[in-house]
Design a protein around this motif. Structure first.
Motif, PDB file in Angstrom:
ATOM      1  N   LEU A  11       0.852  -1.192   0.000  1.00 41.88           N
ATOM      2  CA  LEU A  11       0.000   0.000   0.000  1.00 41.88           C
ATOM      3  C   LEU A  11       0.881   1.233   0.000  1.00 41.88           C
ATOM      4  O   LEU A  11       1.732   1.392   0.882  1.00 41.88           O
ATOM      5  CB  LEU A  11      -0.901  -0.013   1.240  1.00 41.88           C
ATOM      6  CG  LEU A  11      -1.724   1.242   1.510  1.00 41.88           C
ATOM      7  CD1 LEU A  11      -2.717   1.488   0.382  1.00 41.88           C
ATOM      8  CD2 LEU A  11      -2.441   1.123   2.854  1.00 41.88           C
ATOM      9  N   VAL A  12       0.691   2.080  -1.000  1.00 39.53           N
ATOM     10  CA  VAL A  12       1.471   3.306  -1.115  1.00 39.53           C
ATOM     11  C   VAL A  12       0.539   4.469  -1.441  1.00 39.53           C
ATOM     12  O   VAL A  12      -0.630   4.268  -1.761  1.00 39.53           O
ATOM     13  CB  VAL A  12       2.567   3.188  -2.186  1.00 39.53           C
ATOM     14  CG1 VAL A  12       3.580   2.109  -1.830  1.00 39.53           C
ATOM     15  CG2 VAL A  12       1.959   2.934  -3.556  1.00 39.53           C
ATOM     16  N   GLN A  13       1.093   5.662  -1.390  1.00 43.38           N
ATOM     17  CA  GLN A  13       0.333   6.854  -1.752  1.00 43.38           C
ATOM     18  C   GLN A  13       0.618   7.242  -3.203  1.00 43.38           C
ATOM     19  O   GLN A  13       1.666   6.876  -3.765  1.00 43.38           O
ATOM     20  CB  GLN A  13       0.689   8.005  -0.824  1.00 43.38           C
ATOM     21  CG  GLN A  13       0.239   7.786   0.624  1.00 43.38           C
ATOM     22  CD  GLN A  13       0.467   9.009   1.491  1.00 43.38           C
ATOM     23  OE1 GLN A  13       1.388   9.782   1.253  1.00 43.38           O
ATOM     24  NE2 GLN A  13      -0.380   9.191   2.483  1.00 43.38           N
ATOM     25  N   ALA A  14      -0.295   7.980  -3.771  1.00 44.57           N
ATOM     26  CA  ALA A  14      -0.098   8.472  -5.138  1.00 44.57           C
ATOM     27  C   ALA A  14       1.218   9.248  -5.219  1.00 44.57           C
ATOM     28  O   ALA A  14       1.539  10.035  -4.321  1.00 44.57           O
ATOM     29  CB  ALA A  14      -1.263   9.360  -5.551  1.00 44.57           C
ATOM     30  N   GLY A  15       1.970   8.984  -6.274  1.00 47.13           N
ATOM     31  CA  GLY A  15       3.257   9.626  -6.465  1.00 47.13           C
ATOM     32  C   GLY A  15       4.435   8.816  -5.955  1.00 47.13           C
ATOM     33  O   GLY A  15       5.588   9.113  -6.296  1.00 47.13           O
ATOM     34  N   ASP A  16       4.159   7.817  -5.147  1.00 48.44           N
ATOM     35  CA  ASP A  16       5.222   6.969  -4.608  1.00 48.44           C
ATOM     36  C   ASP A  16       5.723   5.980  -5.657  1.00 48.44           C
ATOM     37  O   ASP A  16       5.173   5.880  -6.759  1.00 48.44           O
ATOM     38  CB  ASP A  16       4.729   6.204  -3.386  1.00 48.44           C
ATOM     39  CG  ASP A  16       4.600   7.083  -2.155  1.00 48.44           C
ATOM     40  OD1 ASP A  16       4.026   6.614  -1.146  1.00 48.44           O
ATOM     41  OD2 ASP A  16       5.059   8.247  -2.211  1.00 48.44           O
ATOM     42  N   SER A  17       6.742   5.233  -5.255  1.00 47.43           N
ATOM     43  CA  SER A  17       7.329   4.208  -6.121  1.00 47.43           C
ATOM     44  C   SER A  17       7.300   2.858  -5.415  1.00 47.43           C
ATOM     45  O   SER A  17       7.308   2.780  -4.184  1.00 47.43           O
ATOM     46  CB  SER A  17       8.778   4.562  -6.473  1.00 47.43           C
ATOM     47  OG  SER A  17       8.854   5.771  -7.189  1.00 47.43           O
ATOM     48  N   LEU A  18       7.302   1.808  -6.226  1.00 44.40           N
ATOM     49  CA  LEU A  18       7.423   0.440  -5.737  1.00 44.40           C
ATOM     50  C   LEU A  18       8.233  -0.345  -6.759  1.00 44.40           C
ATOM     51  O   LEU A  18       8.193  -0.028  -7.954  1.00 44.40           O
ATOM     52  CB  LEU A  18       6.055  -0.235  -5.605  1.00 44.40           C
ATOM     53  CG  LEU A  18       5.250  -0.116  -4.312  1.00 44.40           C
ATOM     54  CD1 LEU A  18       3.925  -0.847  -4.472  1.00 44.40           C
ATOM     55  CD2 LEU A  18       6.014  -0.641  -3.123  1.00 44.40           C
ATOM     56  N   ARG A  19       8.931  -1.362  -6.272  1.00 43.10           N
ATOM     57  CA  ARG A  19       9.601  -2.277  -7.192  1.00 43.10           C
ATOM     58  C   ARG A  19       9.104  -3.685  -6.920  1.00 43.10           C
ATOM     59  O   ARG A  19       9.256  -4.210  -5.811  1.00 43.10           O
ATOM     60  CB  ARG A  19      11.119  -2.236  -7.042  1.00 43.10           C
ATOM     61  CG  ARG A  19      11.811  -3.043  -8.147  1.00 43.10           C
ATOM     62  CD  ARG A  19      13.316  -2.957  -8.096  1.00 43.10           C
ATOM     63  NE  ARG A  19      13.897  -3.814  -7.089  1.00 43.10           N
ATOM     64  CZ  ARG A  19      15.147  -4.255  -7.109  1.00 43.10           C
ATOM     65  NH1 ARG A  19      15.947  -3.888  -8.107  1.00 43.10           N
ATOM     66  NH2 ARG A  19      15.614  -5.018  -6.139  1.00 43.10           N
ATOM     67  N   LEU A  20       8.525  -4.281  -7.938  1.00 45.30           N
ATOM     68  CA  LEU A  20       8.077  -5.668  -7.848  1.00 45.30           C
ATOM     69  C   LEU A  20       9.182  -6.592  -8.346  1.00 45.30           C
ATOM     70  O   LEU A  20       9.922  -6.242  -9.272  1.00 45.30           O
ATOM     71  CB  LEU A  20       6.818  -5.878  -8.678  1.00 45.30           C
ATOM     72  CG  LEU A  20       5.629  -4.963  -8.379  1.00 45.30           C
ATOM     73  CD1 LEU A  20       4.433  -5.358  -9.249  1.00 45.30           C
ATOM     74  CD2 LEU A  20       5.261  -4.992  -6.918  1.00 45.30           C
ATOM     75  N   SER A  21       9.259  -7.754  -7.732  1.00 45.54           N
ATOM     76  CA  SER A  21      10.215  -8.776  -8.153  1.00 45.54           C
ATOM     77  C   SER A  21       9.477 -10.028  -8.582  1.00 45.54           C
ATOM     78  O   SER A  21       8.399 -10.333  -8.067  1.00 45.54           O
ATOM     79  CB  SER A  21      11.176  -9.122  -7.014  1.00 45.54           C
ATOM     80  OG  SER A  21      11.926  -8.002  -6.618  1.00 45.54           O
ATOM     81  N   CYS A  22      10.085 -10.750  -9.508  1.00 44.18           N
ATOM     82  CA  CYS A  22       9.532 -12.018  -9.988  1.00 44.18           C
ATOM     83  C   CYS A  22      10.688 -13.018  -9.989  1.00 44.18           C
ATOM     84  O   CYS A  22      11.564 -12.957 -10.861  1.00 44.18           O
ATOM     85  CB  CYS A  22       8.954 -11.840 -11.380  1.00 44.18           C
ATOM     86  SG  CYS A  22       8.417 -13.368 -12.176  1.00 44.18           S
ATOM     87  N   ALA A  23      10.687 -13.905  -9.020  1.00 40.25           N
ATOM     88  CA  ALA A  23      11.739 -14.908  -8.906  1.00 40.25           C
ATOM     89  C   ALA A  23      11.313 -16.165  -9.633  1.00 40.25           C
ATOM     90  O   ALA A  23      10.208 -16.686  -9.410  1.00 40.25           O
ATOM     91  CB  ALA A  23      12.009 -15.207  -7.441  1.00 40.25           C
ATOM     92  N   ALA A  24      12.182 -16.670 -10.506  1.00 44.90           N
ATOM     93  CA  ALA A  24      11.847 -17.829 -11.332  1.00 44.90           C
ATOM     94  C   ALA A  24      12.704 -19.027 -10.974  1.00 44.90           C
ATOM     95  O   ALA A  24      13.870 -18.885 -10.601  1.00 44.90           O
ATOM     96  CB  ALA A  24      12.028 -17.489 -12.802  1.00 44.90           C
TER      97      ALA A  24
END
Length: 126
Positions: A11-24
């Protein structure tokens, strides 16, 4: 069999950043493209981004161009989705997917991907 596990949602606020990871895990990670899709409540699955097996080609959905960046680390069997300037309309479950069907291009159609992760929730508050 390819196994994919997403992480990094939240959960973040508008304007924030996130990095998603996908481990295979499974067959050679470098042999197939990876895609990111998302699904908001009550909507169909939407293409977000895709990256070729060697990282040389990337493609993005119109709604995320200029804000999201897809990348991959083949040495660590992981793909990433860097999401900047997040908006409430980016709220969705995000899925990573692998295409062992079409390996020489960067498919954008979900039907061209045959392995999927379980998804990670991203919620952007206004």
């Amino acid at each position: 069999q390819v196994q994919l596990v997403e992480s990094g949602g939240g959960l973040v606020q508008a304007g924030d950043s996130l990095r998603l990871s996908c481990a295979a895990s499974g067959p050679t990670f470098t042999s197939y493209p990876i895609g990111w899709f998302r699904q908001a409540p009550g909507k169909g699955r939407e293409f977000v981004a895709t990256i070729s097996w060697n990282g040389g080609i990337t493609r993005y959905g119109d709604s995320v161009k200029g804000r999201f960046t897809i990348s991959r680390d083949n040495a660590n069997n992981t793909a990433y989705l860097q999401m900047n300037s997040l908006k409430p309309e980016d709220t969705a479950v995000y899925y990573c997917a692998a295409s062992t069907i079409i390996t020489t291009t960067t498919p954008t159609n979900e039907d061209e991907y045959d392995y999927w992760g379980q998804g990670t929730q991203v919620t952007v508050s206004s």
